[in-house]
Design a protein around this motif. Structure first.
Motif, PDB file in Angstrom:
ATOM      1  N   ASN A 277      16.164  15.260   3.550  1.00 19.92           N
ATOM      2  CA  ASN A 277      17.315  15.545   3.252  1.00 19.92           C
ATOM      3  C   ASN A 277      17.188  15.493   1.634  1.00 19.92           C
ATOM      4  O   ASN A 277      16.298  14.994   1.237  1.00 19.92           O
ATOM      5  N   PRO A 278      18.084  15.910   0.969  1.00 20.14           N
ATOM      6  CA  PRO A 278      18.269  15.939  -0.241  1.00 20.14           C
ATOM      7  C   PRO A 278      17.872  14.847  -1.528  1.00 20.14           C
ATOM      8  O   PRO A 278      16.773  14.710  -2.382  1.00 20.14           O
ATOM      9  N   GLN A 279      18.598  13.769  -1.171  1.00 15.65           N
ATOM     10  CA  GLN A 279      17.938  12.238  -1.498  1.00 15.65           C
ATOM     11  C   GLN A 279      16.185  12.151  -0.951  1.00 15.65           C
ATOM     12  O   GLN A 279      15.586  11.629  -2.207  1.00 15.65           O
ATOM     13  N   CYS A 280      15.902  12.029  -0.171  1.00 15.46           N
ATOM     14  CA  CYS A 280      14.245  12.022  -0.087  1.00 15.46           C
ATOM     15  C   CYS A 280      13.595  13.094  -0.705  1.00 15.46           C
ATOM     16  O   CYS A 280      12.441  12.496  -1.253  1.00 15.46           O
ATOM     17  N   MET A 281      13.878  14.229  -0.734  1.00 15.83           N
ATOM     18  CA  MET A 281      13.240  15.013  -1.918  1.00 15.83           C
ATOM     19  C   MET A 281      12.774  15.216  -3.218  1.00 15.83           C
ATOM     20  O   MET A 281      12.162  14.838  -3.995  1.00 15.83           O
ATOM     21  N   GLU A 282      13.897  14.648  -3.342  1.00 16.88           N
ATOM     22  CA  GLU A 282      14.048  13.382  -5.098  1.00 16.88           C
ATOM     23  C   GLU A 282      13.657  12.719  -5.178  1.00 16.88           C
ATOM     24  O   GLU A 282      12.532  13.019  -6.222  1.00 16.88           O
ATOM     25  N   ALA A 283      13.716  11.791  -4.131  1.00 16.58           N
ATOM     26  CA  ALA A 283      12.491  10.901  -4.339  1.00 16.58           C
ATOM     27  C   ALA A 283      11.081  11.692  -4.725  1.00 16.58           C
ATOM     28  O   ALA A 283      10.353  10.421  -5.199  1.00 16.58           O
ATOM     29  N   LEU A 284      10.904  11.710  -3.831  1.00 19.32           N
ATOM     30  CA  LEU A 284       9.934  12.289  -3.328  1.00 19.32           C
ATOM     31  C   LEU A 284       9.221  13.432  -4.451  1.00 19.32           C
ATOM     32  O   LEU A 284       7.847  12.931  -5.207  1.00 19.32           O
ATOM     33  N   ALA A 285       9.752  14.356  -5.381  1.00 25.16           N
ATOM     34  CA  ALA A 285      10.066  15.299  -6.565  1.00 25.16           C
ATOM     35  C   ALA A 285       9.274  14.116  -7.476  1.00 25.16           C
ATOM     36  O   ALA A 285       8.341  14.231  -8.295  1.00 25.16           O
ATOM     37  N   ARG A 286       9.775  13.151  -8.117  1.00 25.85           N
ATOM     38  CA  ARG A 286       9.409  11.866  -8.749  1.00 25.85           C
ATOM     39  C   ARG A 286       8.734  11.430  -8.596  1.00 25.85           C
ATOM     40  O   ARG A 286       7.616  10.773  -9.453  1.00 25.85           O
ATOM     41  N   ALA A 287       8.012  10.837  -7.297  1.00 26.87           N
ATOM     42  CA  ALA A 287       6.972  10.143  -6.863  1.00 26.87           C
ATOM     43  C   ALA A 287       6.143  11.274  -7.278  1.00 26.87           C
ATOM     44  O   ALA A 287       4.744  10.285  -7.837  1.00 26.87           O
ATOM     45  N   LEU A 288       5.521  11.984  -6.950  1.00 21.69           N
ATOM     46  CA  LEU A 288       5.167  13.241  -6.775  1.00 21.69           C
ATOM     47  C   LEU A 288       4.300  13.079  -8.392  1.00 21.69           C
ATOM     48  O   LEU A 288       3.385  13.511  -8.789  1.00 21.69           O
ATOM     49  N   GLY A 289       5.677  13.322  -9.300  1.00 22.16           N
ATOM     50  CA  GLY A 289       5.753  14.039 -10.683  1.00 22.16           C
ATOM     51  C   GLY A 289       4.873  12.310 -11.007  1.00 22.16           C
ATOM     52  O   GLY A 289       3.648  12.815 -11.976  1.00 22.16           O
TER      53      GLY A 289
ATOM     54  N   PRO B 270       3.213   5.396   9.040  1.00 31.20           N
ATOM     55  CA  PRO B 270       2.629   6.945   8.148  1.00 31.20           C
ATOM     56  C   PRO B 270       3.831   7.813   8.152  1.00 31.20           C
ATOM     57  O   PRO B 270       4.909   7.829   8.308  1.00 31.20           O
ATOM     58  N   GLY B 271       3.485   8.863   7.711  1.00 31.72           N
ATOM     59  CA  GLY B 271       4.484  10.262   7.512  1.00 31.72           C
ATOM     60  C   GLY B 271       4.938  10.328   5.704  1.00 31.72           C
ATOM     61  O   GLY B 271       6.066  10.298   5.802  1.00 31.72           O
ATOM     62  N   ARG B 272       5.262   9.192   5.513  1.00 32.92           N
ATOM     63  CA  ARG B 272       6.263   8.796   4.410  1.00 32.92           C
ATOM     64  C   ARG B 272       4.996   9.002   2.950  1.00 32.92           C
ATOM     65  O   ARG B 272       5.005   7.447   3.056  1.00 32.92           O
ATOM     66  N   LEU B 273       5.364   9.392   2.156  1.00 34.35           N
ATOM     67  CA  LEU B 273       4.250   9.793   1.199  1.00 34.35           C
ATOM     68  C   LEU B 273       3.219   8.764   1.004  1.00 34.35           C
ATOM     69  O   LEU B 273       2.469   7.709   0.593  1.00 34.35           O
ATOM     70  N   GLU B 274       2.768   9.364   2.228  1.00 34.60           N
ATOM     71  CA  GLU B 274       1.064   8.851   2.497  1.00 34.60           C
ATOM     72  C   GLU B 274       0.018   9.679   2.259  1.00 34.60           C
ATOM     73  O   GLU B 274      -0.366  11.097   2.605  1.00 34.60           O
ATOM     74  N   LEU B 275      -0.622   9.295   1.848  1.00 36.90           N
ATOM     75  CA  LEU B 275      -2.216   9.820   1.174  1.00 36.90           C
ATOM     76  C   LEU B 275      -2.852   9.667   2.321  1.00 36.90           C
ATOM     77  O   LEU B 275      -4.108   8.395   2.664  1.00 36.90           O
TER      78      LEU B 275
ATOM     79  N   PRO C 194       0.979  -0.698   0.061  1.00 41.74           N
ATOM     80  CA  PRO C 194      -0.068   0.370   0.120  1.00 41.74           C
ATOM     81  C   PRO C 194       0.604   1.205  -0.154  1.00 41.74           C
ATOM     82  O   PRO C 194      -0.118   2.229   0.050  1.00 41.74           O
ATOM     83  N   LEU C 195       2.251   1.343  -0.132  1.00 41.62           N
ATOM     84  CA  LEU C 195       3.011   2.284  -0.272  1.00 41.62           C
ATOM     85  C   LEU C 195       3.471   2.896  -1.119  1.00 41.62           C
ATOM     86  O   LEU C 195       3.304   2.531  -2.139  1.00 41.62           O
ATOM     87  N   LEU C 196       3.102   4.501  -1.047  1.00 41.31           N
ATOM     88  CA  LEU C 196       3.545   4.875  -2.227  1.00 41.31           C
ATOM     89  C   LEU C 196       4.790   4.731  -2.689  1.00 41.31           C
ATOM     90  O   LEU C 196       6.103   5.509  -1.755  1.00 41.31           O
ATOM     91  N   GLY C 197       5.554   5.311  -4.201  1.00 41.01           N
ATOM     92  CA  GLY C 197       6.392   5.250  -4.458  1.00 41.01           C
ATOM     93  C   GLY C 197       7.487   4.645  -4.629  1.00 41.01           C
ATOM     94  O   GLY C 197       6.837   3.754  -4.739  1.00 41.01           O
ATOM     95  N   GLU C 198       7.353   4.653  -5.945  1.00 43.07           N
ATOM     96  CA  GLU C 198       8.683   3.463  -7.108  1.00 43.07           C
ATOM     97  C   GLU C 198       9.644   3.346  -5.864  1.00 43.07           C
ATOM     98  O   GLU C 198      10.028   1.440  -6.121  1.00 43.07           O
ATOM     99  N   TYR C 199      10.514   3.661  -5.200  1.00 43.67           N
ATOM    100  CA  TYR C 199      11.624   3.154  -3.815  1.00 43.67           C
ATOM    101  C   TYR C 199      10.813   2.487  -2.899  1.00 43.67           C
ATOM    102  O   TYR C 199      11.842   1.567  -2.255  1.00 43.67           O
TER     103      TYR C 199
END
Length: 416
Positions: free
Chosen positions: A301-313, A282-287, A240-245
């Motif tokens: 951190n930058p690595q987390c935010m890069e992964a977040l931006a890619r997932a949101l895109g 909870p709290g990790r790309l949680e809808l 159920p967790l979101l994000g390719e990572y």
């Protein structure tokens, strides 16, 4: 002593004047009867993804009928969240009793060392078959590394973090993380940069430990309800967790389960499937809300935010989002904000609840200097209300930048 009083006494301990090392935690646990020596562990270190990996693995082990401890940090809303057995946080009365016992035995230990001791006493008292143990900082000198050889030493994705303590290159940081690998265990590694992998390989070679690396997972489907994938010809598995990572983190869980099976642990395939499907972090790309959508992510951190931006895109292609954000001043906030700026319609900034926090007005001024529309807010509540006011159902709000504010947002939304 109440649990709140005990927590406050634990929080009063600090690192000031203390050097990293294992001597203090060894002495403390010795005075408590060495509870860690009567437990078995999966030990997890890394820069990103170790909490998600730990949560998924613990869910699988519980589904397999094993009484499973889970030790993670930081907590989002309640201190009790750090110590879980089969998905349930430690009850307040148990926390109060065990914390009092630990504090009575304590001398010069730090806050995290006291927490680690509380966890060890609780997991033994609860009769855990296996404890999934997440490091706090680094690995080699982290207080969780007081344990002897775990069943599996797991290394997740490694990036540049805490360079003043762990080293100024990915290779040096990986070597510190690999300090959890000991003779007699198996090791599992998230496939990543050659520099990080080489450091882990060397650590395994020194102590003659077999190393299992993840293979690429094959995506089957993904969306706002979760994602599914196949791995090494098996599956599909659903999380159920979101994000390719998170699929890559799930691959680490699958490799770890294979290692545990080879070591004699009974983990049926149906428990593996069920545990992954029921995993919650909870709290990790949680809808947490639809129409307008609200997504919470503790990226810091930058690595987390890069992964977040890619997932949101991927989740919202071509869409501009509203960001409610706050950061700690000692983080690389220019790189962090740089990852999400191209996705932003506007920003609402807040000051996280930490003495290390960057003031909301300062962050807003920085973002405006980068050409963004940014409004500083006096509190998390105010920021959330402003970010959600008059929004049409097709809009999306993302709360990110620091785990210190995610718990409060979840509380304000009635989730905890």
């Amino acid at each position: 002593m109440t649990d709140k009083e005990a927590i406050e006494l634990v929080h009063q301990r600090a690192w000031v004047g203390q050097k990293p090392g294992l001597d203090r935690i060894r002495r403390l646990l010795g005075r408590l009867g060495d509870p860690h020596t009567r437990l078995k562990f999966v030990h997890i270190a890394g820069s990103n993804g170790k909490g998600s990996t730990a949560a998924m693995l613990a869910s699988v082990l519980t589904a397999a009928g094993l009484k499973t401890g889970l030790y993670t940090s930081p907590h989002l809303w309640q201190f009790n969240e750090r110590f879980q057995v089969d998905g349930a946080p430690i009850p307040g009365e148990d926390l109060a009793e065990i914390a009092a016992q630990v504090l009575e035995a304590a001398e010069d230990e730090t806050e995290f060392e006291l927490m680690t001791a509380i966890g060890m006493v609780y997991f033994l008292r609860a009769g855990c078959d296996l404890v999934v143990l997440e490091t706090g900082l680094g690995g080699r000198l982290d207080s969780t590394n007081v344990i002897s050889a775990p069943e599996a030493a797991v290394i997740t994705h490694i990036g540049l973090e805490h360079t003043e303590l762990l080293g100024d290159t990915v290779e040096k940081i990986a070597a510190e993380k690999a300090g959890i690998i000991k003779p007699g265990c198996d090791a599992v590694l998230y496939r990543q940069s050659r520099e990080a992998e080489a450091a882990v390989e060397r650590a395994c070679g020194v102590v003659n430990v077999p190393l299992a690396r993840t293979a690429p997972a094959e995506p089957v489907s993904s969306g706002l309800e979760g994602q599914s994938f196949t791995y090494r010809g098996k599956g599909p598995y659903r999380i159920p967790l979101l994000g390719e990572y998170q699929v890559h983190n799930a691959a680490v869980v699958l490799e770890t389960v294979n290692v545990l099976r080879r070591r004699g642990w009974d983990i049926p395939e149906e428990a593996l499937v069920q545990g992954l499907e029921q995993a919650h972090w909870p709290g990790r790309l949680e809808l947490v809300r639809r129409g307008p959508d609200v997504i919470l992510d503790g990226g810091h951190n930058p690595q987390c935010m890069e992964a977040l931006a890619r997932a949101l895109g991927e989740l919202y292609p071509g869409k501009k989002l509203i960001f409610l954000t706050g950061v700690l001043a000692d983080k690389d906030y220019p790189a962090m904000m740089g990852e999400i700026l191209p996705l932003a319609k506007e920003f609402y900034t807040i000051t996280p609840d930490s003495e290390r926090a960057m003031p909301a007005a300062e962050l807003a001024a920085y973002l405006e200097g980068r050409g963004a529309k940014a409004t500083p807010c006096g509190s998390v509540r105010e920021g959330l209300e402003l970010a959600l006011v008059f929004l049409p159902p097709e809009d999306v709000v993302c709360v990110t930048g620091s785990l210190y504010m995610i718990g409060e947002v979840r509380h304000l939304l009635g989730l905890c």
